[in-house]
Design an enzyme around this catalytic site. Structure first.
Site, mmCIF file in Angstrom:
data_model
loop_
_atom_site.group_PDB
_atom_site.id
_atom_site.type_symbol
_atom_site.label_atom_id
_atom_site.label_comp_id
_atom_site.label_asym_id
_atom_site.label_seq_id
_atom_site.Cartn_x
_atom_site.Cartn_y
_atom_site.Cartn_z
ATOM 1 N N ASP A 13 -30.523 -23.274 -1.536
ATOM 2 C CA ASP A 13 -29.506 -23.638 -1.097
ATOM 3 C C ASP A 13 -28.000 -23.795 -1.914
ATOM 4 O O ASP A 13 -27.376 -24.032 -2.554
ATOM 5 C CB ASP A 13 -29.023 -24.336 -0.064
ATOM 6 N N LYS A 16 -27.797 -18.374 -3.765
ATOM 7 C CA LYS A 16 -27.711 -17.753 -4.849
ATOM 8 C C LYS A 16 -26.915 -16.070 -3.320
ATOM 9 O O LYS A 16 -27.647 -14.934 -4.794
ATOM 10 C CB LYS A 16 -29.318 -17.800 -4.123
ATOM 11 N N GLY A 40 -32.473 -18.471 3.968
ATOM 12 C CA GLY A 40 -31.013 -18.389 4.339
ATOM 13 C C GLY A 40 -30.380 -18.022 2.792
ATOM 14 O O GLY A 40 -30.163 -18.390 3.179
ATOM 15 N N HIS A 41 -29.956 -16.388 2.861
ATOM 16 C CA HIS A 41 -28.578 -16.286 1.659
ATOM 17 C C HIS A 41 -28.111 -15.727 2.851
ATOM 18 O O HIS A 41 -27.997 -14.545 3.248
ATOM 19 C CB HIS A 41 -29.374 -15.321 1.170
ATOM 20 N N GLN A 225 -35.692 -20.287 -1.753
ATOM 21 C CA GLN A 225 -35.735 -21.946 -2.165
ATOM 22 C C GLN A 225 -35.509 -21.969 -3.648
ATOM 23 O O GLN A 225 -34.204 -21.494 -3.988
ATOM 24 C CB GLN A 225 -36.979 -21.785 -1.527
HETATM 25 P P1 IMP Z 1 -41.586 -24.382 4.654
HETATM 26 O O1 IMP Z 1 -40.192 -23.658 3.799
HETATM 27 O O2 IMP Z 1 -40.651 -24.228 5.409
HETATM 28 O O3 IMP Z 1 -42.445 -25.062 4.868
HETATM 29 O O4 IMP Z 1 -40.330 -26.147 4.245
HETATM 30 C C1 IMP Z 1 -40.718 -26.902 3.621
HETATM 31 C C2 IMP Z 1 -40.014 -27.204 2.542
HETATM 32 O O5 IMP Z 1 -38.599 -26.564 1.943
HETATM 33 C C3 IMP Z 1 -38.627 -28.351 3.799
HETATM 34 O O6 IMP Z 1 -37.900 -29.645 2.860
HETATM 35 C C4 IMP Z 1 -37.425 -27.602 3.721
HETATM 36 O O7 IMP Z 1 -36.536 -28.075 3.975
HETATM 37 C C5 IMP Z 1 -37.246 -26.716 1.913
HETATM 38 N N1 IMP Z 1 -36.914 -24.958 2.351
HETATM 39 C C6 IMP Z 1 -37.564 -24.313 2.839
HETATM 40 N N2 IMP Z 1 -36.683 -23.155 2.454
HETATM 41 C C7 IMP Z 1 -35.409 -23.561 2.422
HETATM 42 C C8 IMP Z 1 -34.930 -22.982 1.692
HETATM 43 O O8 IMP Z 1 -34.005 -22.124 1.333
HETATM 44 N N3 IMP Z 1 -33.617 -23.926 1.015
HETATM 45 C C9 IMP Z 1 -33.690 -25.186 1.423
HETATM 46 N N4 IMP Z 1 -34.962 -26.122 1.359
HETATM 47 C C10 IMP Z 1 -35.691 -25.255 1.980
#
Ligand code: IMP
Length: 425
Positions: A13, A16, A40-41, A225
């Site tokens: 977040d 990007k 989520g961009h 991420q």
């Molecule tokens: P998962 O990727 O859904 O398995 O989540 C694992 C961890 O990564 C959690 O803490 C999510 O909130 C975090 N996470 C996954 N995708 C994002 C992202 O795009 N931005 C920020 N945090 C993320």
């Protein structure tokens, strides 16, 4: 522009979307190499906002080729929904400019069920996943039982793999998690119904990247991420299930590492995190709330409020050395306006020891005390500044200090959500 990898330098977040969008304009091909629709961009162009979870945001630029690499886990429904949404807005999403690697793994309904069921059961020590089935899909990939996008052309193989998967998953869902089980025929039929729309997008991503690189480069590799959510180097176990480091641009898309020229780290001017896990500079006070409301810090994927805190140079240093950053793009600098002073964490203290890089033992980051340096705040509206020289002295000092602490040049500064609100140095 050379072949460039963009990564989030913190916990995701970082903004990007906007930087990818800007650099996409100078690229021929844009490739996603890991993660899935947990990302989520958000991109705002002329006041209009688009949030993309799966399709590379370069799609908003006419004529650019967007590819989804083998390292991505792809939810077929989400892909088609996003494509339909873009098409309805007049954007060309034809297979001529949008492709999916045949080797990308598919997120299946049982992955989503397991993700949610496990999180529900983990009461008290939740990871805080996005619930999109990302982890369970990567698990099947590693277990060598996953469905890959290329399998869609072979209905018998799809049925065989789903049958095999459900033999195990339904037992887990029913017996262990007391969750609804899934019907084999329904799962297969739903997927195979989507297949005719997905198959035209299947492509040999490696060859297309290779051709583009040989024709002069300008391929942009869009990370999702953030580095500290990396499955190996992140704050394990509070991480995502893929490698988010720049090195995975190679493994996750099939480009040779020697063809990558530039690694841009996106750094938010403060720190945020969604989900659980250690966060040494977290602010649980009014300053944290101020950053959240001023920076609109609510997840683009799940809508969850983001945890907010001061900039942390320790995690940035780690990011620099793990990724070999050539540049930093600093985002959301305008959000820091009207704070009386700005703090940067320059080291951690823990049990008589000082850390300039992250301690590696699980849980150690929970026990560190941040060592802060204080810099002057600023009251001026910087959202219309178009050059570094236009920025107030306090802001320049803050940026220069980030460069000193990381040893990396801040080459882009974002002072607002719109494409135009960017200072190129
Ligand atoms: P998962 O990727 O859904 O398995 O989540 C694992 C961890 O990564 C959690 O803490 C999510 O909130 C975090 N996470 C996954 N995708 C994002 C992202 O795009 N931005 C920020 N945090 C993320």
């Amino acid at each position: 522009m050379a072949n460039t990898v963009i990564i989030g330098a913190q916990w995701g977040d970082e903004g990007k979307g906007k930087i990818v969008d800007m650099l996409s304009a100078q690229s021929r091909v844009i490739v996603r190499f890991q993660g899935g629709n947990n990302a989520g961009h958000t991109i705002r162009v002329k006041g209009e906002e688009t949030i993309l979870h799966l399709i590379p945001s370069g799609i908003l630029h006419e004529g650019k080729i967007c590819l989804i690499g083998n390292g991505v886990v792809l939810d077929p429904e989400v892909f088609l929904r996003e494509a339909d949404h873009l098409k309805a807005r007049g954007i060309d999403v034809s297979p001529a400019r949008l492709g999916i690697s045949k080797k990308a793994h598919l997120i299946m309904p049982y992955h989503k069920s397991l993700d949610k069921a496990r999180e529900a059961k983990r009461a008290g020590h939740k990871i805080g996943t996005t619930g999109r089935g990302i982890g369970p899909c990567y698990e099947d990939k590693a277990a060598r039982v996953g469905l890959r996008a290329g399998d869609l052309a072979n209905p018998e193989l799809v049925r065989q793999k789903v049958r095999h998967a459900l033999l195990e998953k339904n037992v887990l869902l029913r017996e262990l998690y007391k969750y609804d089980t899934l019907d084999e025929a329904a799962v297969c039929d739903e997927l195979l119904q989507l297949a005719p729309r997905l198959i035209p997008y299947l492509t040999d991503v490696e060859s297309r990247i290779h051709e583009a690189v040989n024709a002069g480069g300008d391929v942009l590799f869009e990370g999702a991420q953030g580095i500290h959510l990396d499955i190996d180097h992140g704050t394990y176990p509070f991480v995502t299930s893929s490698n988010t480091v720049a090195g995975n641009a190679s493994a996750g898309s099939g480009v040779a590492p020697s063809r990558l020229d530039r690694i841009v780290g996106i750094v938010k001017a403060y720190t945020t995190r969604v989900g659980s896990g250690p966060f040494p500079t977290e602010l649980l006070d009014d300053t944290g709330s101020y950053l959240r409301s001023n920076g609109h810090e609510f997840g683009a994927t799940t809508g969850r409020p983001r945890r907010c805190g001061w900039l942390d140079a320790v995690i940035l240093r780690e990011t620099v050395r793990l990724n070999g950053l050539t540049d930093i793009a600093l985002t959301k600098l305008d959000v820091l306006r009207n704070l009386p002073a700005l703090r940067i964490c320059v080291a951690y203290d823990c049990q008589e020891r000082r850390f300039e890089y992250l301690p590696q033992e699980e849980g150690a980051l929970e026990r560190v005390t941040p060592v802060y340096e204080e810099l002057p705040g600023f009251e001026e509206d910087i959202s219309q500044c178009s050059s570094f020289a236009d920025l107030p002295a306090a802001v320049q000092t803050y940026v220069r200090r980030i460069e000193e602490l990381t040893g990396v040049k801040v080459s882009l500064i974002s002072v607002g959500a719109d494409r135009q609100q960017t200072i190129v140095r």
